[in-house]
Design a protein around this motif. Structure first.
Motif, mmCIF file in Angstrom:
data_model
loop_
_atom_site.group_PDB
_atom_site.id
_atom_site.type_symbol
_atom_site.label_atom_id
_atom_site.label_comp_id
_atom_site.label_asym_id
_atom_site.label_seq_id
_atom_site.Cartn_x
_atom_site.Cartn_y
_atom_site.Cartn_z
ATOM 1 N N ALA A 52 11.612 70.991 6.935
ATOM 2 C CA ALA A 52 10.595 70.252 6.179
ATOM 3 C C ALA A 52 9.567 69.630 7.119
ATOM 4 O O ALA A 52 8.360 69.645 6.836
ATOM 5 C CB ALA A 52 11.253 69.177 5.328
ATOM 6 N N ALA A 53 10.027 69.099 8.249
ATOM 7 C CA ALA A 53 9.092 68.515 9.215
ATOM 8 C C ALA A 53 8.163 69.585 9.776
ATOM 9 O O ALA A 53 6.964 69.347 9.970
ATOM 10 C CB ALA A 53 9.866 67.841 10.343
ATOM 11 N N GLY A 54 8.693 70.776 10.024
ATOM 12 C CA GLY A 54 7.856 71.873 10.504
ATOM 13 C C GLY A 54 6.814 72.294 9.490
ATOM 14 O O GLY A 54 5.667 72.584 9.840
ATOM 15 N N VAL A 55 7.199 72.312 8.220
ATOM 16 C CA VAL A 55 6.250 72.670 7.153
ATOM 17 C C VAL A 55 5.126 71.648 7.082
ATOM 18 O O VAL A 55 3.949 72.001 6.996
ATOM 19 C CB VAL A 55 6.974 72.800 5.796
ATOM 20 C CG1 VAL A 55 5.988 72.888 4.651
ATOM 21 C CG2 VAL A 55 7.897 74.002 5.803
ATOM 22 N N VAL A 56 5.478 70.363 7.141
ATOM 23 C CA VAL A 56 4.459 69.304 7.091
ATOM 24 C C VAL A 56 3.541 69.401 8.302
ATOM 25 O O VAL A 56 2.310 69.320 8.173
ATOM 26 C CB VAL A 56 5.130 67.915 7.007
ATOM 27 C CG1 VAL A 56 4.111 66.807 7.214
ATOM 28 C CG2 VAL A 56 5.835 67.745 5.681
ATOM 29 N N PHE A 57 4.118 69.589 9.490
ATOM 30 C CA PHE A 57 3.319 69.679 10.711
ATOM 31 C C PHE A 57 2.366 70.863 10.660
ATOM 32 O O PHE A 57 1.190 70.747 11.010
ATOM 33 C CB PHE A 57 4.239 69.785 11.927
ATOM 34 C CG PHE A 57 3.517 69.693 13.228
ATOM 35 C CD1 PHE A 57 3.123 68.475 13.728
ATOM 36 C CD2 PHE A 57 3.212 70.838 13.947
ATOM 37 C CE1 PHE A 57 2.447 68.382 14.936
ATOM 38 C CE2 PHE A 57 2.539 70.767 15.149
ATOM 39 C CZ PHE A 57 2.161 69.529 15.639
ATOM 40 N N SER A 58 2.856 72.012 10.199
ATOM 41 C CA SER A 58 1.983 73.191 10.147
ATOM 42 C C SER A 58 0.893 73.026 9.090
ATOM 43 O O SER A 58 -0.237 73.475 9.293
ATOM 44 C CB SER A 58 2.804 74.451 9.878
ATOM 45 O OG SER A 58 3.391 74.401 8.601
ATOM 46 N N THR A 59 1.204 72.373 7.993
ATOM 47 C CA THR A 59 0.195 72.131 6.962
ATOM 48 C C THR A 59 -0.907 71.229 7.488
ATOM 49 O O THR A 59 -2.099 71.488 7.275
ATOM 50 C CB THR A 59 0.844 71.507 5.711
ATOM 51 O OG1 THR A 59 1.858 72.390 5.240
ATOM 52 C CG2 THR A 59 -0.175 71.267 4.625
ATOM 53 N N VAL A 60 -0.517 70.185 8.171
ATOM 54 C CA VAL A 60 -1.518 69.282 8.758
ATOM 55 C C VAL A 60 -2.364 70.030 9.778
ATOM 56 O O VAL A 60 -3.582 69.884 9.816
ATOM 57 C CB VAL A 60 -0.821 68.059 9.399
ATOM 58 C CG1 VAL A 60 -1.786 67.255 10.255
ATOM 59 C CG2 VAL A 60 -0.227 67.177 8.320
ATOM 60 N N ALA A 61 -1.713 70.854 10.584
ATOM 61 C CA ALA A 61 -2.458 71.609 11.598
ATOM 62 C C ALA A 61 -3.464 72.553 10.957
ATOM 63 O O ALA A 61 -4.608 72.643 11.403
ATOM 64 C CB ALA A 61 -1.486 72.379 12.477
ATOM 65 N N VAL A 62 -3.057 73.244 9.922
ATOM 66 C CA VAL A 62 -3.949 74.213 9.269
ATOM 67 C C VAL A 62 -5.115 73.504 8.581
ATOM 68 O O VAL A 62 -6.242 73.982 8.594
ATOM 69 C CB VAL A 62 -3.162 75.078 8.261
ATOM 70 C CG1 VAL A 62 -4.082 75.852 7.340
ATOM 71 C CG2 VAL A 62 -2.235 76.021 9.002
ATOM 72 N N GLU A 63 -4.846 72.335 8.001
ATOM 73 C CA GLU A 63 -5.897 71.626 7.271
ATOM 74 C C GLU A 63 -6.851 70.869 8.196
ATOM 75 O O GLU A 63 -8.047 70.833 7.959
ATOM 76 C CB GLU A 63 -5.276 70.644 6.268
ATOM 77 C CG GLU A 63 -4.604 71.311 5.102
ATOM 78 C CD GLU A 63 -5.591 72.015 4.198
ATOM 79 O OE1 GLU A 63 -6.708 71.505 4.006
ATOM 80 O OE2 GLU A 63 -5.239 73.090 3.697
ATOM 81 N N LEU A 64 -6.326 70.237 9.227
ATOM 82 C CA LEU A 64 -7.156 69.348 10.044
ATOM 83 C C LEU A 64 -7.675 69.965 11.331
ATOM 84 O O LEU A 64 -8.750 69.602 11.797
ATOM 85 C CB LEU A 64 -6.362 68.085 10.393
ATOM 86 C CG LEU A 64 -5.965 67.197 9.229
ATOM 87 C CD1 LEU A 64 -5.186 66.003 9.735
ATOM 88 C CD2 LEU A 64 -7.180 66.743 8.443
ATOM 89 N N LEU A 65 -6.919 70.843 11.930
ATOM 90 C CA LEU A 65 -7.286 71.366 13.240
ATOM 91 C C LEU A 65 -8.663 72.036 13.286
ATOM 92 O O LEU A 65 -9.436 71.758 14.205
ATOM 93 C CB LEU A 65 -6.200 72.325 13.729
ATOM 94 C CG LEU A 65 -5.994 72.418 15.218
ATOM 95 C CD1 LEU A 65 -5.823 71.042 15.833
ATOM 96 C CD2 LEU A 65 -4.807 73.279 15.533
ATOM 97 N N PRO A 66 -9.011 72.894 12.328
ATOM 98 C CA PRO A 66 -10.349 73.508 12.410
ATOM 99 C C PRO A 66 -11.488 72.483 12.392
ATOM 100 O O PRO A 66 -12.445 72.606 13.168
ATOM 101 C CB PRO A 66 -10.413 74.406 11.169
ATOM 102 C CG PRO A 66 -8.995 74.700 10.849
ATOM 103 C CD PRO A 66 -8.239 73.464 11.231
ATOM 104 N N ASP A 67 -11.367 71.448 11.566
ATOM 105 C CA ASP A 67 -12.421 70.423 11.519
ATOM 106 C C ASP A 67 -12.488 69.631 12.818
ATOM 107 O O ASP A 67 -13.570 69.334 13.315
ATOM 108 C CB ASP A 67 -12.170 69.456 10.352
ATOM 109 C CG ASP A 67 -12.320 70.144 9.008
ATOM 110 O OD1 ASP A 67 -13.046 71.160 8.943
ATOM 111 O OD2 ASP A 67 -11.719 69.661 8.030
ATOM 112 N N LEU A 68 -11.325 69.291 13.361
ATOM 113 C CA LEU A 68 -11.317 68.522 14.604
ATOM 114 C C LEU A 68 -11.860 69.328 15.776
ATOM 115 O O LEU A 68 -12.580 68.801 16.621
ATOM 116 C CB LEU A 68 -9.896 68.039 14.908
ATOM 117 C CG LEU A 68 -9.352 66.987 13.942
ATOM 118 C CD1 LEU A 68 -7.879 66.729 14.224
ATOM 119 C CD2 LEU A 68 -10.150 65.705 14.055
#
Length: 84
Positions: A52-68
């Motif tokens: 579950a922690a991996g799913v949350v981390f990957s979701t955050v990465a996919v959503e925020l990383l391109p903008d950052l």
């Protein structure tokens, strides 16, 4: 403005989306009922929590990383991900 034909198609597609959203929701409900009735061993619980922690981390990465990265805030991105 949507015409009558466009509106009907939109409503029909929305119904399909809701139907597809019910599948994972029902899987969660059934899995919860099974886990509550059988009990989960410590190793299984730990594995599920890490997943579950991996799913949350990957979701955050996919959503925020391109903008950052587009804003060239590489240092802030590295600090933020390393601190969590």
């Amino acid at each position: 403005m949507l015409t009558g034909m466009d509106w009907a198609g939109t409503v029909r597609r929305a119904g399909h989306v809701e139907l597809f959203a019910l599948i994972p929701a029902m899987v969660v409900v059934v899995a919860t009922m099974i886990a509550r009735s059988r009990g989960a061993r410590e190793g299984v619980r730990s594995t599920l929590q890490h997943f579950a922690a991996g799913v949350v981390f990957s979701t955050v990465a996919v959503e925020l990383l391109p903008d950052l990265l587009r804003s060239h805030a590489v240092t802030a991105t590295i600090i933020g991900f390393a601190s969590n």
